[in-house]
Design a protein around this motif. Structure first.
Motif, PDB file in Angstrom:
ATOM      1  N   LEU A   1       0.829  -1.197   0.000  1.00  0.00           N
ATOM      2  CA  LEU A   1       0.000   0.000   0.000  1.00  0.00           C
ATOM      3  C   LEU A   1       0.871   1.256   0.000  1.00  0.00           C
ATOM      4  N   ILE A   2       0.666   2.099  -0.997  1.00  0.00           N
ATOM      5  CA  ILE A   2       1.295   3.421  -1.049  1.00  0.00           C
ATOM      6  C   ILE A   2       0.204   4.417  -0.666  1.00  0.00           C
ATOM      7  N   ILE A   3       0.432   5.150   0.405  1.00  0.00           N
ATOM      8  CA  ILE A   3      -0.632   5.973   0.987  1.00  0.00           C
ATOM      9  C   ILE A   3      -0.614   7.384   0.403  1.00  0.00           C
ATOM     10  N   THR A   4      -1.754   7.809  -0.114  1.00  0.00           N
ATOM     11  CA  THR A   4      -1.904   9.158  -0.645  1.00  0.00           C
ATOM     12  C   THR A   4      -1.606  10.187   0.442  1.00  0.00           C
ATOM     13  N   ASP A   5      -0.820  11.201   0.117  1.00  0.00           N
ATOM     14  CA  ASP A   5      -0.519  12.245   1.096  1.00  0.00           C
ATOM     15  C   ASP A   5      -1.774  13.069   1.369  1.00  0.00           C
ATOM     16  N   PRO A   6      -2.191  13.185   2.630  1.00  0.00           N
ATOM     17  CA  PRO A   6      -3.430  13.898   2.953  1.00  0.00           C
ATOM     18  C   PRO A   6      -3.381  15.397   2.638  1.00  0.00           C
ATOM     19  N   ASN A   7      -2.185  15.938   2.417  1.00  0.00           N
ATOM     20  CA  ASN A   7      -2.065  17.362   2.099  1.00  0.00           C
ATOM     21  C   ASN A   7      -2.261  17.650   0.613  1.00  0.00           C
ATOM     22  N   ASP A   8      -2.279  16.601  -0.185  1.00  0.00           N
ATOM     23  CA  ASP A   8      -2.526  16.789  -1.611  1.00  0.00           C
ATOM     24  C   ASP A   8      -4.024  16.995  -1.859  1.00  0.00           C
ATOM     25  N   PRO A   9      -4.396  17.620  -2.981  1.00  0.00           N
ATOM     26  CA  PRO A   9      -5.810  17.960  -3.237  1.00  0.00           C
ATOM     27  C   PRO A   9      -6.676  16.745  -3.561  1.00  0.00           C
ATOM     28  N   PRO A  10      -8.000  16.928  -3.532  1.00  0.00           N
ATOM     29  CA  PRO A  10      -8.907  15.840  -3.930  1.00  0.00           C
ATOM     30  C   PRO A  10      -8.584  15.354  -5.342  1.00  0.00           C
ATOM     31  N   LEU A  11      -8.910  14.098  -5.606  1.00  0.00           N
ATOM     32  CA  LEU A  11      -8.706  13.433  -6.888  1.00  0.00           C
ATOM     33  C   LEU A  11      -7.240  13.103  -7.178  1.00  0.00           C
ATOM     34  N   THR A  12      -6.357  13.287  -6.172  1.00  0.00           N
ATOM     35  CA  THR A  12      -4.964  12.877  -6.365  1.00  0.00           C
ATOM     36  C   THR A  12      -4.881  11.391  -6.694  1.00  0.00           C
TER      37      THR A  12
ATOM     38  N   MET B   1       3.191  12.142  -5.490  1.00  0.00           N
ATOM     39  CA  MET B   1       4.048  11.811  -6.619  1.00  0.00           C
ATOM     40  C   MET B   1       5.432  11.356  -6.129  1.00  0.00           C
ATOM     41  N   LYS B   2       5.954  12.053  -5.142  1.00  0.00           N
ATOM     42  CA  LYS B   2       7.259  11.673  -4.585  1.00  0.00           C
ATOM     43  C   LYS B   2       7.193  10.286  -3.940  1.00  0.00           C
ATOM     44  N   LYS B   3       6.077  10.000  -3.258  1.00  0.00           N
ATOM     45  CA  LYS B   3       5.914   8.673  -2.646  1.00  0.00           C
ATOM     46  C   LYS B   3       5.911   7.581  -3.709  1.00  0.00           C
TER      47      LYS B   3
ATOM     48  N   SER C   1      -1.844  13.549 -12.018  1.00  0.00           N
ATOM     49  CA  SER C   1      -2.066  14.989 -11.899  1.00  0.00           C
ATOM     50  C   SER C   1      -0.878  15.654 -11.216  1.00  0.00           C
ATOM     51  N   GLU C   2      -0.356  16.698 -11.823  1.00  0.00           N
ATOM     52  CA  GLU C   2       0.834  17.353 -11.278  1.00  0.00           C
ATOM     53  C   GLU C   2       0.563  18.075  -9.958  1.00  0.00           C
ATOM     54  N   LYS C   3      -0.719  18.229  -9.596  1.00  0.00           N
ATOM     55  CA  LYS C   3      -1.037  18.887  -8.338  1.00  0.00           C
ATOM     56  C   LYS C   3      -0.695  18.012  -7.135  1.00  0.00           C
TER      57      LYS C   3
END
Length: 329
Positions: free
Chosen positions: A260-271, A292-294, A285-287
């Motif tokens: 599991l690679i966990i989405t960073d909670p500080n990134d925007p919706p739809l990441t 992306m780094k993870k 998405s570049e946002k």
């Protein structure tokens, strides 16, 4: 039985409808997907066009926090997450960039058939169907303003010669954005305001004909589709928003050997709403810079793209594409 029919008995079909040999010989292609990460061969999209101009007549509703477009009878026919109408030229430029990347990856891009009728959300081609081994299951939309899109999907399938295996009927509804194929024997659907129990029951029956089981994940009330919170990005890696998935499902993935690679909670919706092009390679998405780094730290190749104007319509990269054919893995 006559001697003729006894003789012809050797010609009976013994293989399942999803058999590669049958598909390639009689349907000219090994249609369908047996996973969510194999190299994409064919993909369905709709380039946003003049239908988006209708949102110039939409009005911002503070309660909905969105632009709401109504027809002359007062019925909702579309929405947009901006306070002002989207920039069609910018949306088209972003969509064209996405398509150019897909083509550069050697993917055949197929345009959704159009009948000239106003359906502003047909940009999000993912929702018109659920692709499984052997072909396409047509969805039934929860909202009337998207209802006509299924007809366009059927016309497209007929044009390209893709088998349509079934469709959601009766009072059921299920949409493609909340559906994923994990492997040749397993599919996942997210239950939400857009996917009801009758739709799930029908889908389970249809999948059983293909020898597949269905895993049902309950989504929180603020999400409409599974692809907002779960996405396979490699053979054994998934991008997950753990704040919006039940613990048992995360455990199930891990028990199947999926990291599991966990989405960073500080990134925007739809990441989370990315598109896996091939094992370990995603269009993203570049946002979502932190996520992306993870991904890159986990040896996932990332192709970043700006889709902010597409996001304004309420969807992302995964929403904007329906994969029709992937390599087996």
């Amino acid at each position: 039985m006559s001697r003729l029919h006894e003789f012809l008995g050797e010609n009976f079909v013994k293989e399942p409808a999803s058999d590669k040999g049958l598909l390639e010989k009689f349907w000219d292609n090994n249609w369908g997907v047996t996973n969510s990460v194999g190299k994409i061969r064919k993909i369905l999209v709709h380039r946003p066009d003049k239908e988006v101009h209708a949102l110039q007549n939409a009005k911002f509703d503070p309660k909905a926090e969105a632009l709401i477009l109504r027809d002359d009878d007062g019925e909702i026919v579309s929405y947009c997450l901006h306070e002002t109408a989207p920039d069609l030229a910018l949306m088209q430029a972003q969509h064209d960039k996405m398509v150019s990347i897909l083509k550069a990856e050697g993917i055949e891009v197929i345009e959704l058939e159009d009948d000239g009728k106003l359906i502003t959300n047909k940009l999000f081609a993912r929702d018109v169907g659920m692709v499984v081994p052997g072909g396409l299951i047509l969805t039934r939309f929860a909202f009337k303003f998207r209802y006509g899109e299924t007809r366009l999907a059927l016309r497209t399938a007929a044009k390209i010669g893709m088998p349509v295996l079934a469709s959601i009927q009766g009072n059921g509804y299920a949409e493609g954005g909340s559906f994923a194929v994990l492997d040749a024997k397993t599919a996942i659907v997210g239950r939400s305001i857009r996917v009801n129990q009758e739709g799930i029951d029908q889908l389970r029956d249809i999948l059983s004909w293909q020898g597949m089981e269905l895993i049902v994940v309950d989504l929180p009330a603020h999400l409409i589709h599974l692809d907002e919170t779960f996405m396979m990005v490699d053979r054994d890696k998934a991008l997950v928003d753990i704040t919006n998935l039940p613990h048992w499902f995360l455990e199930l993935l891990q028990d199947r050997g999926i990291k599991l690679i966990i989405t960073d909670p500080n990134d925007p919706p739809l990441t989370n709403n990315c598109l896996c092009l091939s094992p370990g390679k995603v269009l993203f998405s570049e946002k979502g810079q932190s996520t992306m780094k993870k991904l890159q730290e986990n040896n996932i190749e990332v192709i970043p793209i700006n889709i902010n104007e597409i996001n304004a319509m309420g969807g992302g990269l995964h929403c904007s594409t329906l994969v029709l054919d992937r390599d087996d893995i």
